[in-house]
Each structure stands twice: as structure tokens, then as C-alpha cells.
Design a protein around this motif. Sequence first.
Motif, PDB file in Angstrom:
ATOM      1  N   THR A 193       0.827  -1.207   0.000  1.00  0.00           N
ATOM      2  CA  THR A 193       0.000   0.000   0.000  1.00  0.00           C
ATOM      3  C   THR A 193       0.859   1.255   0.000  1.00  0.00           C
ATOM      4  OG1 THR A 193      -0.125   0.060   2.425  1.00  0.00           O
ATOM      5  CG2 THR A 193      -1.874  -1.137   1.249  1.00  0.00           C
ATOM      6  N   THR A 194       0.217   2.359  -0.344  1.00  0.00           N
ATOM      7  CA  THR A 194       0.838   3.667  -0.307  1.00  0.00           C
ATOM      8  C   THR A 194      -0.109   4.623   0.407  1.00  0.00           C
ATOM      9  OG1 THR A 194       1.814   5.415  -1.689  1.00  0.00           O
ATOM     10  CG2 THR A 194      -0.123   4.304  -2.557  1.00  0.00           C
ATOM     11  N   VAL A 195       0.436   5.626   1.078  1.00  0.00           N
ATOM     12  CA  VAL A 195      -0.427   6.525   1.838  1.00  0.00           C
ATOM     13  C   VAL A 195      -1.383   7.232   0.884  1.00  0.00           C
ATOM     14  CG1 VAL A 195       1.206   8.479   1.772  1.00  0.00           C
ATOM     15  CG2 VAL A 195      -0.486   8.315   3.614  1.00  0.00           C
ATOM     16  N   ALA A 196      -2.640   7.292   1.267  1.00  0.00           N
ATOM     17  CA  ALA A 196      -3.666   7.875   0.408  1.00  0.00           C
ATOM     18  C   ALA A 196      -3.552   9.391   0.378  1.00  0.00           C
ATOM     19  CB  ALA A 196      -5.050   7.472   0.911  1.00  0.00           C
ATOM     20  N   PRO A 197      -3.828  10.011  -0.761  1.00  0.00           N
ATOM     21  CA  PRO A 197      -3.866  11.476  -0.820  1.00  0.00           C
ATOM     22  C   PRO A 197      -4.853  12.027   0.206  1.00  0.00           C
ATOM     23  CG  PRO A 197      -4.020  10.528  -3.020  1.00  0.00           C
ATOM     24  CD  PRO A 197      -4.150   9.390  -2.057  1.00  0.00           C
ATOM     25  N   TYR A 198      -4.427  13.027   0.939  1.00  0.00           N
ATOM     26  CA  TYR A 198      -5.203  13.735   1.964  1.00  0.00           C
ATOM     27  C   TYR A 198      -5.400  12.930   3.241  1.00  0.00           C
ATOM     28  CZ  TYR A 198      -5.691  16.721  -2.019  1.00  0.00           C
ATOM     29  OH  TYR A 198      -5.386  17.507  -3.105  1.00  0.00           O
ATOM     30  N   SER A 199      -4.679  11.813   3.359  1.00  0.00           N
ATOM     31  CA  SER A 199      -4.681  11.099   4.630  1.00  0.00           C
ATOM     32  C   SER A 199      -3.975  11.922   5.692  1.00  0.00           C
ATOM     33  CB  SER A 199      -3.963   9.755   4.486  1.00  0.00           C
ATOM     34  OG  SER A 199      -3.714   9.169   5.751  1.00  0.00           O
ATOM     35  N   VAL A 200      -4.520  11.917   6.902  1.00  0.00           N
ATOM     36  CA  VAL A 200      -3.821  12.474   8.052  1.00  0.00           C
ATOM     37  C   VAL A 200      -2.680  11.528   8.412  1.00  0.00           C
ATOM     38  CG1 VAL A 200      -4.083  13.290  10.437  1.00  0.00           C
ATOM     39  CG2 VAL A 200      -5.997  13.467   8.836  1.00  0.00           C
ATOM     40  N   ARG A 201      -1.591  12.057   8.937  1.00  0.00           N
ATOM     41  CA  ARG A 201      -0.480  11.239   9.385  1.00  0.00           C
ATOM     42  C   ARG A 201      -0.402  11.274  10.908  1.00  0.00           C
ATOM     43  NH1 ARG A 201       2.800   9.707   5.281  1.00  0.00           N
ATOM     44  NH2 ARG A 201       2.946   7.893   6.643  1.00  0.00           N
ATOM     45  N   ALA A 202       0.103  10.219  11.483  1.00  0.00           N
ATOM     46  CA  ALA A 202       0.197  10.131  12.952  1.00  0.00           C
ATOM     47  C   ALA A 202       1.450  10.845  13.425  1.00  0.00           C
ATOM     48  CB  ALA A 202       0.208   8.670  13.383  1.00  0.00           C
ATOM     49  N   ARG A 203       1.449  12.150  13.261  1.00  0.00           N
ATOM     50  CA  ARG A 203       2.569  12.988  13.661  1.00  0.00           C
ATOM     51  C   ARG A 203       2.042  14.119  14.535  1.00  0.00           C
ATOM     52  NH1 ARG A 203       7.303  12.087  10.918  1.00  0.00           N
ATOM     53  NH2 ARG A 203       7.990  14.261  11.043  1.00  0.00           N
ATOM     54  N   PRO A 204       2.870  14.669  15.417  1.00  0.00           N
ATOM     55  CA  PRO A 204       2.369  15.615  16.422  1.00  0.00           C
ATOM     56  C   PRO A 204       1.588  16.797  15.877  1.00  0.00           C
ATOM     57  CG  PRO A 204       4.588  14.931  16.985  1.00  0.00           C
ATOM     58  CD  PRO A 204       4.308  14.363  15.622  1.00  0.00           C
ATOM     59  N   ASN A 205       1.927  17.272  14.654  1.00  0.00           N
ATOM     60  CA  ASN A 205       1.237  18.449  14.115  1.00  0.00           C
ATOM     61  C   ASN A 205       0.037  18.102  13.254  1.00  0.00           C
ATOM     62  OD1 ASN A 205       2.698  17.391  11.946  1.00  0.00           O
ATOM     63  ND2 ASN A 205       3.092  19.405  11.030  1.00  0.00           N
ATOM     64  N   ALA A 206      -0.361  16.822  13.231  1.00  0.00           N
ATOM     65  CA  ALA A 206      -1.493  16.369  12.407  1.00  0.00           C
ATOM     66  C   ALA A 206      -1.269  16.727  10.941  1.00  0.00           C
ATOM     67  CB  ALA A 206      -2.813  16.956  12.909  1.00  0.00           C
TER      68      ALA A 206
END
Length: 300
Positions: A230-243
Motif C-alpha cells: 500500500t501507499t499513503v492515500a492522498p489527503y490522509s492524516v499522518r500520525a505525527r504531532p502536528n497532524a
Amino acid sequence: MKVDVTHPDRLVFPEVGITKGDVIDYYRHVARWMLPLIKERPLTVQRFPRGIGTSAAHGGGKGFVQQDISRSGAPGWLRRIEVPRLSGGSVEHAVADRPEALAWLANQGAIAVHMWTARCTDLTHPDLVVFDLDPAQDDFGVVRDTALAARDLLSIIGLRPYVQVTGSRGVHVVAPIKTGPAFDEVRDFARGIGERLAHDDATHRTVAVRKADRRGRLYIDVMRNGYAQTTVAPYSVRARPNASVAAPITWEELGDDRMRPDGFTLLTILGRLADRGDPWSGMRRHAASFGAASRRLAGL
């Protein structure tokens, strides 16, 4: 369809004060642009039911990746697809075809959404080629240069490349292709592109899978082109402190020295989309012949 939201006030991104309700609302609103890019694709999600904070003070915990939703109590209206495993058996993936699907996944604690490079209508033949440019250090200059080199090479062989900052440290270069080649063919083709890019700047780029062999160089990852990857979907939020958010951008924007891979967030991306639209809109209309591109690559 109605999605019953639970614990909407729970802090999911404690450093920026974003709640679970905020994440759900984001996915409802971004669906207008996100769904056309991910529809018909099996999804995998990264879930953080207690939020991304890892300290006891934040009440958070480590997340986990979920592919199979067969035991998640999913509503009957949520589309699902059964996908064969290469090792035997099968996995039941969610498929998002309406805003409520994204909202339901977010209510389950899903933060990041990852997608297949093939569609449900033909699970064994991808229609995207993906290059994940992963720097060893936070050196976006090397990422930018490599992405532009990939753009030029893909354009020369007849593909239409697109670019996305990942919301993490790197970028993805993506090219749509007409459905037809098998996963192994696409992965081998991508590896050939990656090897050529690495050869052109061996000081800064590598296709070495083992971290010990990279020696501080940017890794051109083509393994996302394999079956069930898989690849990260466009406009997916990432699990990083700044969202931060995985955000499609234009090639002109990539050349701006102010561009950063994690510069777009859940709080800013909707305004950008409302003002400027989606840079990947209409991508499928530019799907090119994989066979012709392969022959041109071999002839270089």
C-alpha cells in the motif's frame, strides 16, 4: 448513512489540541477531493484508539495497522472486498465510496489511510506506479532533486508523473498507467527507474533495501508496487504531532524553497483545497501505456 460518533472530545493530537471529533469532521469534509482518488481501492488503516500521544499524561498509546475489518462490527452499508493472501486465506478490506465510510473508519480510531495501487475490479493488475523517496536525514533538497529527476525520466518515456508530499519526511512520485501489467512487471519496471536514478547520483541516492547499505543516502523505495502493498492515500492524516497531511502538490510548488514535506496539516489543507482545488484531479485521464513506457526505458 448515519455514523454514531463516540468520544468526540478525546484528544487525538494533544500537542495541537485536535480531538477525535475534529478528525472525523476533517474526513467528512475532505471526502469531496479524497474519494475520487481512492475509490475502488482496498484500504488499510493505521489506528490510534487512544490518540497519538504516547505518554500517560496524554492518555495515548501506540497505534496498530489494520487490514482485516471482518471482526470490527462494520455496518452493513460499508463496502468491503475479500482479497486473497499469497500465503493462503483471505483478508477483508474496507473500501471507501462515500464520506460516511471515511467517518466510520475515523470513529474507529483510524488516523492514516493507505491504499492499494490496484482497484477492486482487477486486484492483480495495478494502475499506478509509485516511487517513495525516503531521505536518511531531514534534507528536503535531496528529496526535491530526486523527485524532479524522476519527473523528467518518467516524462521522457511517456508517463505523466504527479507528486505528493507525504506529511512525513519525503515525497511520493506517482504515475497512472493503463490497467494491464501484473504487479511483478510494474515492480521490476519501477526498480529499473530507481536504479537509473540512483546511478545518476550515487552519492545521494540508493535503491538498497537494507538500511545498513544506504550509508546516509536517500532511499528510492519501489516495493510499494508489489501485490497487497500500500501507499499513503492522498489527503490522509499522518500520525505525527502536528497532524500533518499527505498532500498532492504541483511540480511548481515542489520547486519552492519554502515547501516542506509535513507543511500541510488537518487545520490548513481544506482551505487550500477550497481555494485552489486538487492538483491530482483528473489523473486517470492521463493514464499511459505501460508497455510503451517499458520499451522506451529499455531503449534509453
